[in-house]
Design an enzyme around this catalytic site. Structure first.
Site, PDB file in Angstrom:
ATOM      1  N   HIS A 131      34.991  39.007  39.892  1.00  0.00           N
ATOM      2  CA  HIS A 131      35.507  40.372  39.758  1.00  0.00           C
ATOM      3  C   HIS A 131      34.584  41.301  40.548  1.00  0.00           C
ATOM      4  O   HIS A 131      33.439  41.514  40.148  1.00  0.00           O
ATOM      5  CB  HIS A 131      35.543  40.777  38.283  1.00  0.00           C
ATOM      6  CG  HIS A 131      36.437  39.919  37.451  1.00  0.00           C
ATOM      7  ND1 HIS A 131      37.770  40.198  37.252  1.00  0.00           N
ATOM      8  CD2 HIS A 131      36.190  38.765  36.776  1.00  0.00           C
ATOM      9  CE1 HIS A 131      38.306  39.267  36.479  1.00  0.00           C
ATOM     10  NE2 HIS A 131      37.370  38.379  36.185  1.00  0.00           N
ATOM     11  N   LEU A 132      35.086  41.845  41.644  1.00  0.00           N
ATOM     12  CA  LEU A 132      34.270  42.711  42.496  1.00  0.00           C
ATOM     13  C   LEU A 132      34.533  44.189  42.260  1.00  0.00           C
ATOM     14  O   LEU A 132      33.901  45.030  42.894  1.00  0.00           O
ATOM     15  CB  LEU A 132      34.474  42.347  43.968  1.00  0.00           C
ATOM     16  CG  LEU A 132      34.097  40.914  44.352  1.00  0.00           C
ATOM     17  CD1 LEU A 132      34.137  40.738  45.864  1.00  0.00           C
ATOM     18  CD2 LEU A 132      32.724  40.531  43.805  1.00  0.00           C
ATOM     19  N   ARG A 133      35.489  44.514  41.398  1.00  0.00           N
ATOM     20  CA  ARG A 133      35.712  45.865  40.867  1.00  0.00           C
ATOM     21  C   ARG A 133      36.202  46.893  41.885  1.00  0.00           C
ATOM     22  O   ARG A 133      36.399  48.056  41.525  1.00  0.00           O
ATOM     23  CB  ARG A 133      34.431  46.393  40.196  1.00  0.00           C
ATOM     24  CG  ARG A 133      33.838  45.497  39.131  1.00  0.00           C
ATOM     25  CD  ARG A 133      34.793  45.195  38.015  1.00  0.00           C
ATOM     26  NE  ARG A 133      34.137  44.513  36.890  1.00  0.00           N
ATOM     27  CZ  ARG A 133      34.765  43.803  35.985  1.00  0.00           C
ATOM     28  NH1 ARG A 133      36.090  43.645  36.060  1.00  0.00           N
ATOM     29  NH2 ARG A 133      34.111  43.235  34.988  1.00  0.00           N
TER      30      ARG A 133
ATOM     31  N   ASP B 137      44.940  37.536  35.736  1.00  0.00           N
ATOM     32  CA  ASP B 137      43.675  37.387  35.024  1.00  0.00           C
ATOM     33  C   ASP B 137      43.149  38.747  34.572  1.00  0.00           C
ATOM     34  O   ASP B 137      43.226  39.733  35.285  1.00  0.00           O
ATOM     35  CB  ASP B 137      42.635  36.714  35.913  1.00  0.00           C
ATOM     36  CG  ASP B 137      41.315  36.551  35.195  1.00  0.00           C
ATOM     37  OD1 ASP B 137      41.305  35.961  34.100  1.00  0.00           O
ATOM     38  OD2 ASP B 137      40.285  37.039  35.709  1.00  0.00           O
TER      39      ASP B 137
ATOM     40  N   HIS C 146      44.841  33.045  32.621  1.00  0.00           N
ATOM     41  CA  HIS C 146      43.847  33.314  31.576  1.00  0.00           C
ATOM     42  C   HIS C 146      44.485  32.829  30.284  1.00  0.00           C
ATOM     43  O   HIS C 146      45.296  33.529  29.687  1.00  0.00           O
ATOM     44  CB  HIS C 146      43.544  34.815  31.536  1.00  0.00           C
ATOM     45  CG  HIS C 146      42.542  35.210  30.503  1.00  0.00           C
ATOM     46  ND1 HIS C 146      41.420  35.948  30.808  1.00  0.00           N
ATOM     47  CD2 HIS C 146      42.475  34.991  29.168  1.00  0.00           C
ATOM     48  CE1 HIS C 146      40.724  36.169  29.709  1.00  0.00           C
ATOM     49  NE2 HIS C 146      41.354  35.595  28.699  1.00  0.00           N
TER      50      HIS C 146
ATOM     51  N   HIS D 156      38.515  29.556  33.461  1.00  0.00           N
ATOM     52  CA  HIS D 156      37.424  29.576  32.470  1.00  0.00           C
ATOM     53  C   HIS D 156      37.743  28.809  31.183  1.00  0.00           C
ATOM     54  O   HIS D 156      37.721  29.366  30.080  1.00  0.00           O
ATOM     55  CB  HIS D 156      36.979  31.002  32.160  1.00  0.00           C
ATOM     56  CG  HIS D 156      38.078  32.017  31.999  1.00  0.00           C
ATOM     57  ND1 HIS D 156      39.164  31.845  31.186  1.00  0.00           N
ATOM     58  CD2 HIS D 156      38.238  33.242  32.562  1.00  0.00           C
ATOM     59  CE1 HIS D 156      39.942  32.906  31.245  1.00  0.00           C
ATOM     60  NE2 HIS D 156      39.403  33.767  32.084  1.00  0.00           N
TER      61      HIS D 156
ATOM     62  N   ASP E 248      33.385  33.461  37.203  1.00  0.00           N
ATOM     63  CA  ASP E 248      33.960  34.572  36.431  1.00  0.00           C
ATOM     64  C   ASP E 248      32.959  35.725  36.399  1.00  0.00           C
ATOM     65  O   ASP E 248      32.780  36.397  35.374  1.00  0.00           O
ATOM     66  CB  ASP E 248      34.353  34.140  35.015  1.00  0.00           C
ATOM     67  CG  ASP E 248      35.215  35.188  34.297  1.00  0.00           C
ATOM     68  OD1 ASP E 248      35.696  36.127  34.971  1.00  0.00           O
ATOM     69  OD2 ASP E 248      35.386  35.077  33.074  1.00  0.00           O
TER      70      ASP E 248
ATOM     71  N   PHE F  19      33.724  42.872  27.720  1.00  0.00           N
ATOM     72  CA  PHE F  19      33.531  41.443  27.936  1.00  0.00           C
ATOM     73  C   PHE F  19      33.063  41.200  29.370  1.00  0.00           C
ATOM     74  O   PHE F  19      33.558  41.829  30.303  1.00  0.00           O
ATOM     75  CB  PHE F  19      34.839  40.687  27.716  1.00  0.00           C
ATOM     76  CG  PHE F  19      35.373  40.742  26.315  1.00  0.00           C
ATOM     77  CD1 PHE F  19      34.916  39.850  25.351  1.00  0.00           C
ATOM     78  CD2 PHE F  19      36.337  41.676  25.957  1.00  0.00           C
ATOM     79  CE1 PHE F  19      35.421  39.882  24.056  1.00  0.00           C
ATOM     80  CE2 PHE F  19      36.851  41.719  24.670  1.00  0.00           C
ATOM     81  CZ  PHE F  19      36.387  40.826  23.711  1.00  0.00           C
ATOM     82  N   GLY F  20      32.144  40.259  29.562  1.00  0.00           N
ATOM     83  CA  GLY F  20      31.816  39.861  30.931  1.00  0.00           C
ATOM     84  C   GLY F  20      30.348  39.585  31.153  1.00  0.00           C
ATOM     85  O   GLY F  20      29.478  40.239  30.569  1.00  0.00           O
TER      86      GLY F  20
END
Length: 426
Positions: A57-59, A147, A174, A233, A306, A324-325
């Site tokens: 996840h590069l946002r 996801d 997911h 995941h 992830d 979460f993360g």
């Protein structure tokens, strides 16, 4: 020309060497040396094909305060990744060809790791209307996924698999049942009860995997092309068993596991530390051991990070409110090299495969091996140990559940098609 001298070679086919690897024109020219302007002493190190991360996840766009393409792709090359698949749950989601092209063009201009965007399976990731898969693929999307959200409508997932099949695109899921998961923040069980925290049961994952495999059976029966389902995941023993059974039955399903599910368990939540809050949650030791077995027997095809960065202020909220993360691009390989290979004797050849050819197969890409004529996308790894120091991360997420862990196997040189994109040789 670059010469990496006296280095051990490790790829999915095995270990060999020492070799003198001559690199030029973006390729491996020789494994027996030659003249070069830059000479790197690889004594004591090992050389592997560049890693591919299936899940980061590069946002960008929309949440660049957490991460952006530059910080994320710099973190990637520092972690030995030459290629990375970005998740589409941005703001707005990556659900149009224009959005895919914009990401690819910006990433290419940065000259770091190569970006392979995943596109949303449904518009705005709302789980209702399918995105234009053919146009997304033309723009450069390599898989489809919602996801960040679960695929609650089985009919939409089936239609997505049927749409993606003739295009050769995998559909990644997911796999959690939202009704069972509800507001769980950790693994459901005695420890969650003891701590007074809402639990996310392992059955939420198993139930959704079971359903999605039946949807895959339907799509396989109805499509002249082969639909491909990828389980993201994977975290539970039962979920792993379902995937193993499906593979033995010949279903076209693949699966990944993360560094955190392979090295941490729910016990980390005893201190209520939100750095360990992740979805799906950290599970029990029996689940972790099952995942390790799945890596060995081929049930799991790839290790995917992830990588999920947030601001420190967000992660320092209480456990119920923190997002979460876990960020892990820069530590994934050293972590598993140390915890699995050095401490448990996990075969190095197989570990490298799970970072290279395994994820490449999920995307339908050819293998990348260390041989003359092969593309010189490579990572040089040093066994020298040092502690994890999040303050030195390239990622904007400068925190880690593994802070202070002493690890070996750090990338000291990363090349993308013969270009040095990361160097930490001293």
């Amino acid at each position: 020309m670059i010469l990496i001298r006296n280095v051990r070679l490790v790829d999915a086919r095995g270990e060999r060497g020492p070799a003198d690897v001559l690199i030029g024109e973006g390729r491996i020219l020789s494994l027996e040396g030659g003249e070069a302007k830059q000479v790197v002493d690889g004594t004591g190190c090992f050389l592997a094909p560049g890693f591919l991360d299936l899940h980061a996840h590069l946002r960008e766009p929309g949440e660049e305060v957490k991460e952006d393409l530059f910080s994320g792709l710099l973190a990637a090359v520092r972690g030995g990744y030459t290629d990375l698949v970005s998740m589409p749950n941005t703001k707005p989601p990556v659900d149009t060809p224009e959005a895919v092209r914009a990401l690819k063009e910006k990433a290419k201009a940065l000259g770091l790791a190569r970006l392979h965007p995943a596109a949303a399976l449904t518009e705005k990731q709302e789980g209702k209307t399918l995105t234009p898969a053919g146009l997304l693929r033309e723009a450069g999307a390599v898989l489809l996924t919602d996801d960040g959200r679960t695929n609650e409508d089985a009919g939409v997932l089936a239609a997505g698999l049927l749409m993606a099949a003739p295009l050769g695109l995998p559909v990644a899921v997911h796999a959690e049942d939202a009704g069972l998961r509800r507001n769980g923040v950790m693994n459901d069980g005695p420890l969650a009860d003891l701590l007074g925290l809402p639990g996310n049961p392992p059955e939420a994952e198993a139930a959704r995997i079971a359903r999605d495999l039946e949807v895959l059976r339907y799509a396989l029966r109805r499509s002249p092309a082969t639909p491909r389902l990828h389980v993201q995941h994977l975290s539970t023993k039962r979920g792993l068993e379902l995937v193993r059974e499906a593979k033995r039955a010949g279903l076209p399903v693949t699966a990944e596991a993360t560094p955190h599910h392979l090295t941490l368990t729910e016990e980390a939540l005893r201190t209520f530390d939100p750095l360990f809050k992740v979805a799906p949650p950290l599970r029990g030791e029996e689940d972790r051991e099952a995942l390790l077995e799945g890596l060995l027997d081929g049930t799991l095809d790839a290790i995917a990070t992830d990588h999920a960065p947030h601001t420190l202020a967000e992660k320092e909220k209480d456990l119920l409110r923190a997002p979460f993360g876990i960020p892990s691009l820069e530590v994934a390989f050293p972590l598993l090299y140390t915890e699995l290979h050095l401490k448990r004797g996990f075969p190095l050849q197989r570990l490298v495969e799970l970072f290279t050819d395994g994820p490449r197969r999920v995307l339908g890409l050819p293998p990348l091996h260390l041989e003359e004529g092969a593309e010189a996308s490579l990572v040089l790894l040093s066994p020298k140990e040092r502690p994890v120091d999040p303050s030195a991360f390239a990622s904007k997420a400068r925190y880690s559940p593994w802070a202070g862990w002493v690890l070996g196997g750090w990338p000291v040189l990363t090349l993308v098609a013969g270009r040095i994109v990361h160097e930490a040789l001293k």
